[in-house]
Design a protein around this motif. Structure first.
Motif, PDB file in Angstrom:
ATOM      1  N   ALA A 218      69.968 106.215  44.223  1.00  0.00           N
ATOM      2  CA  ALA A 218      71.235 106.692  43.667  1.00  0.00           C
ATOM      3  C   ALA A 218      72.324 105.648  43.894  1.00  0.00           C
ATOM      4  O   ALA A 218      72.415 105.047  44.971  1.00  0.00           O
ATOM      5  CB  ALA A 218      71.633 108.014  44.316  1.00  0.00           C
ATOM      6  N   VAL A 219      73.151 105.433  42.881  1.00  0.00           N
ATOM      7  CA  VAL A 219      74.173 104.387  42.933  1.00  0.00           C
ATOM      8  C   VAL A 219      75.557 105.019  42.991  1.00  0.00           C
ATOM      9  O   VAL A 219      75.877 105.916  42.196  1.00  0.00           O
ATOM     10  CB  VAL A 219      74.076 103.450  41.708  1.00  0.00           C
ATOM     11  CG1 VAL A 219      75.147 102.373  41.774  1.00  0.00           C
ATOM     12  CG2 VAL A 219      72.687 102.823  41.635  1.00  0.00           C
ATOM     13  N   ILE A 220      76.379 104.546  43.929  1.00  0.00           N
ATOM     14  CA  ILE A 220      77.746 105.035  44.106  1.00  0.00           C
ATOM     15  C   ILE A 220      78.714 103.887  43.864  1.00  0.00           C
ATOM     16  O   ILE A 220      78.508 102.769  44.353  1.00  0.00           O
ATOM     17  CB  ILE A 220      77.952 105.596  45.534  1.00  0.00           C
ATOM     18  CG1 ILE A 220      76.982 106.743  45.808  1.00  0.00           C
ATOM     19  CG2 ILE A 220      79.390 106.048  45.744  1.00  0.00           C
ATOM     20  CD1 ILE A 220      76.954 107.168  47.259  1.00  0.00           C
ATOM     21  N   ASP A 221      79.776 104.146  43.119  1.00  0.00           N
ATOM     22  CA  ASP A 221      80.811 103.146  42.867  1.00  0.00           C
ATOM     23  C   ASP A 221      81.718 103.054  44.091  1.00  0.00           C
ATOM     24  O   ASP A 221      82.364 104.027  44.472  1.00  0.00           O
ATOM     25  CB  ASP A 221      81.612 103.547  41.634  1.00  0.00           C
ATOM     26  CG  ASP A 221      82.653 102.506  41.244  1.00  0.00           C
ATOM     27  OD1 ASP A 221      82.786 101.490  41.956  1.00  0.00           O
ATOM     28  OD2 ASP A 221      83.344 102.716  40.228  1.00  0.00           O
ATOM     29  N   ALA A 222      81.750 101.875  44.714  1.00  0.00           N
ATOM     30  CA  ALA A 222      82.571 101.671  45.916  1.00  0.00           C
ATOM     31  C   ALA A 222      83.692 100.673  45.679  1.00  0.00           C
ATOM     32  O   ALA A 222      84.280 100.162  46.639  1.00  0.00           O
ATOM     33  CB  ALA A 222      81.681 101.207  47.074  1.00  0.00           C
ATOM     34  N   PHE A 223      84.017 100.416  44.421  1.00  0.00           N
ATOM     35  CA  PHE A 223      85.038  99.415  44.107  1.00  0.00           C
ATOM     36  C   PHE A 223      86.380  99.742  44.767  1.00  0.00           C
ATOM     37  O   PHE A 223      87.069  98.855  45.282  1.00  0.00           O
ATOM     38  CB  PHE A 223      85.214  99.311  42.593  1.00  0.00           C
ATOM     39  CG  PHE A 223      86.259  98.314  42.165  1.00  0.00           C
ATOM     40  CD1 PHE A 223      85.968  96.962  42.112  1.00  0.00           C
ATOM     41  CD2 PHE A 223      87.539  98.725  41.817  1.00  0.00           C
ATOM     42  CE1 PHE A 223      86.929  96.032  41.730  1.00  0.00           C
ATOM     43  CE2 PHE A 223      88.506  97.810  41.428  1.00  0.00           C
ATOM     44  CZ  PHE A 223      88.199  96.460  41.387  1.00  0.00           C
ATOM     45  N   ALA A 224      86.751 101.020  44.779  1.00  0.00           N
ATOM     46  CA  ALA A 224      88.046 101.418  45.343  1.00  0.00           C
ATOM     47  C   ALA A 224      88.116 101.176  46.848  1.00  0.00           C
ATOM     48  O   ALA A 224      89.218 101.121  47.413  1.00  0.00           O
ATOM     49  CB  ALA A 224      88.315 102.891  45.035  1.00  0.00           C
ATOM     50  N   LYS A 225      86.967 101.034  47.504  1.00  0.00           N
ATOM     51  CA  LYS A 225      86.923 100.815  48.954  1.00  0.00           C
ATOM     52  C   LYS A 225      86.981  99.335  49.325  1.00  0.00           C
ATOM     53  O   LYS A 225      87.093  98.988  50.502  1.00  0.00           O
ATOM     54  CB  LYS A 225      85.655 101.433  49.536  1.00  0.00           C
ATOM     55  CG  LYS A 225      85.478 102.913  49.247  1.00  0.00           C
ATOM     56  CD  LYS A 225      86.527 103.750  49.949  1.00  0.00           C
ATOM     57  CE  LYS A 225      86.253 105.234  49.749  1.00  0.00           C
ATOM     58  NZ  LYS A 225      87.279 106.075  50.429  1.00  0.00           N
ATOM     59  N   ALA A 226      86.894  98.454  48.341  1.00  0.00           N
ATOM     60  CA  ALA A 226      86.867  97.018  48.609  1.00  0.00           C
ATOM     61  C   ALA A 226      88.274  96.475  48.790  1.00  0.00           C
ATOM     62  O   ALA A 226      89.208  96.877  48.088  1.00  0.00           O
ATOM     63  CB  ALA A 226      86.167  96.294  47.466  1.00  0.00           C
ATOM     64  N   HIS A 227      88.440  95.538  49.718  1.00  0.00           N
ATOM     65  CA  HIS A 227      89.731  94.890  49.926  1.00  0.00           C
ATOM     66  C   HIS A 227      89.985  93.876  48.812  1.00  0.00           C
ATOM     67  O   HIS A 227      89.138  93.033  48.535  1.00  0.00           O
ATOM     68  CB  HIS A 227      89.746  94.166  51.275  1.00  0.00           C
ATOM     69  CG  HIS A 227      89.810  95.081  52.453  1.00  0.00           C
ATOM     70  ND1 HIS A 227      90.548  94.807  53.579  1.00  0.00           N
ATOM     71  CD2 HIS A 227      89.227  96.285  52.690  1.00  0.00           C
ATOM     72  CE1 HIS A 227      90.407  95.783  54.461  1.00  0.00           C
ATOM     73  NE2 HIS A 227      89.597  96.688  53.938  1.00  0.00           N
ATOM     74  N   ARG A 228      91.146  93.955  48.211  1.00  0.00           N
ATOM     75  CA  ARG A 228      91.499  93.002  47.158  1.00  0.00           C
ATOM     76  C   ARG A 228      92.754  92.208  47.513  1.00  0.00           C
ATOM     77  O   ARG A 228      93.205  91.367  46.731  1.00  0.00           O
ATOM     78  CB  ARG A 228      91.662  93.734  45.824  1.00  0.00           C
ATOM     79  CG  ARG A 228      90.361  94.365  45.349  1.00  0.00           C
ATOM     80  CD  ARG A 228      90.449  94.956  43.969  1.00  0.00           C
ATOM     81  NE  ARG A 228      91.337  96.100  43.891  1.00  0.00           N
ATOM     82  CZ  ARG A 228      91.014  97.334  44.260  1.00  0.00           C
ATOM     83  NH1 ARG A 228      89.811  97.574  44.788  1.00  0.00           N
ATOM     84  NH2 ARG A 228      91.870  98.329  44.142  1.00  0.00           N
ATOM     85  N   GLY A 229      93.308  92.468  48.707  1.00  0.00           N
ATOM     86  CA  GLY A 229      94.461  91.715  49.173  1.00  0.00           C
ATOM     87  C   GLY A 229      95.545  91.630  48.128  1.00  0.00           C
ATOM     88  O   GLY A 229      95.865  92.605  47.449  1.00  0.00           O
ATOM     89  N   GLY A 230      96.090  90.437  47.969  1.00  0.00           N
ATOM     90  CA  GLY A 230      97.072  90.192  46.927  1.00  0.00           C
ATOM     91  C   GLY A 230      96.475  89.497  45.735  1.00  0.00           C
ATOM     92  O   GLY A 230      97.178  88.839  44.974  1.00  0.00           O
ATOM     93  N   GLY A 231      95.150  89.617  45.559  1.00  0.00           N
ATOM     94  CA  GLY A 231      94.481  88.973  44.441  1.00  0.00           C
ATOM     95  C   GLY A 231      93.910  87.619  44.818  1.00  0.00           C
ATOM     96  O   GLY A 231      93.791  87.268  46.003  1.00  0.00           O
ATOM     97  N   LEU A 232      93.566  86.847  43.819  1.00  0.00           N
ATOM     98  CA  LEU A 232      92.925  85.555  44.007  1.00  0.00           C
ATOM     99  C   LEU A 232      93.747  84.661  44.926  1.00  0.00           C
ATOM    100  O   LEU A 232      94.952  84.506  44.750  1.00  0.00           O
ATOM    101  CB  LEU A 232      92.757  84.883  42.639  1.00  0.00           C
ATOM    102  CG  LEU A 232      91.865  83.649  42.567  1.00  0.00           C
ATOM    103  CD1 LEU A 232      90.417  84.008  42.886  1.00  0.00           C
ATOM    104  CD2 LEU A 232      91.966  83.015  41.180  1.00  0.00           C
ATOM    105  N   GLY A 233      93.097  84.106  45.940  1.00  0.00           N
ATOM    106  CA  GLY A 233      93.761  83.196  46.864  1.00  0.00           C
ATOM    107  C   GLY A 233      94.482  83.868  48.012  1.00  0.00           C
ATOM    108  O   GLY A 233      95.091  83.192  48.846  1.00  0.00           O
TER     109      GLY A 233
END
Length: 274
Positions: free
Chosen positions: A221-236
């Protein structure tokens, strides 16, 4: 091309395009490359590598293989799940949007496939495995302080190194194996963190190509965990989950409570000639 195949995006069916019964020849158009840009006053702007169309002439003796290719290509189009063209070990997401026969006889069918290459670059993966700590802390004599104190040293952060591409920065895919609680991995100056638990027997996939973060449990079973990932202030920013790694050597560090595979991708505008 020495080896050419299409892998369906729905079901991962491999269809060889250079095997007995099917011949794509040199697939010359795939060798091309093109940048998109806007010409300004002594300048260029909007420089990017966009999706592009190319044609592949196919000669088919094995008509069953042609039927398989037709069916998987049409299914990928209808499902909106691009397949993959693999050329001499280099790959790119693609759709086969048209097949136009030009000659049909009892032996050979000649047709032209129109292929849309989606990524603008060809990629070749390189994977390095990082193992978890499997020995108890008690077996590490250096963790025991030579004084009668109510505590000992903790297990130090484990470090290693990875050699990335020579010419361009590289996207990084991480496959983290459970059990892992809030996994965090540092590559060079960038952290890759997800505030989620990967169950025993499962794995987490951080995919920079599809821009997805998923957890697959032991039952598939696959769960979407994108919302749990750190994205900081974006690239860099130092904590962007899809941060590519620069060229050269980089330190890799994590707490060693879990194992993971690190895949970095070489990227080229066209498949290399050698």
């Amino acid at each position: 091309m020495r080896k050419l195949e299409y892998v369906s995006g729905t079901g991962s069916i491999h269809v060889q395009l250079d095997a007995d019964g099917v011949f794509a020849g040199t697939a010359t158009a795939i060798r091309g490359r093109a940048w998109s840009y806007t010409v300004g006053y002594r300048s260029l702007s909007g420089i990017s590598r966009d999706a592009r169309e190319c044609d592949i002439e196919l000669k088919v003796i094995d008509r069953a293989r042609a039927n398989t290719l037709r069916r998987v290509a049409d299914r990928d189009m209808m499902e909106g799940t691009p397949g993959t063209i693999i050329a001499d070990g280099w790959s790119q997401r693609a759709y086969i949007v048209k097949a136009e026969p030009s000659d049909i006889n009892d032996v050979v069918v000649t047709m032209t496939l129109t292929v849309v290459l989606l990524d603008g670059v060809w990629r070749k993966p390189h994977t390095v495995e990082y193992l978890p700590l499997t020995v108890s802390a008690d077996s590490y004599e250096y963790l025991d302080l030579p004084y009668d104190l109510p505590y000992d040293l903790g297990i130090p952060l484990t470090t290693s190194y990875i050699e990335a591409g020579e010419w361009f920065e590289s996207p990084v895919k991480l496959t983290i194996y459970g059990t892992a609680v809030n996994p965090a991995i540092r590559i060079g100056e960038s952290w890759y963190k997800v505030d989620a638990t990967v169950p025993d027997g499962g794995y987490m996939t951080i995919d920079p190509i599809s821009r997805t973060v998923t957890i697959t449990d032991a039952d598939g079973a696959v769960i979407d965990a994108f919302a749990k990932a750190h994205r900081g202030g974006g690239l860099g920013s130092g904590e962007y989950i899809f941060e590519p790694i620069p060229t050269g050597s980089h330190e890799v560090a994590w707490d060693m409570s879990f194992g993971f595979d690190l895949t970095w991708y070489e990227e080229e505008g066209e498949p290399p000639w050698c």
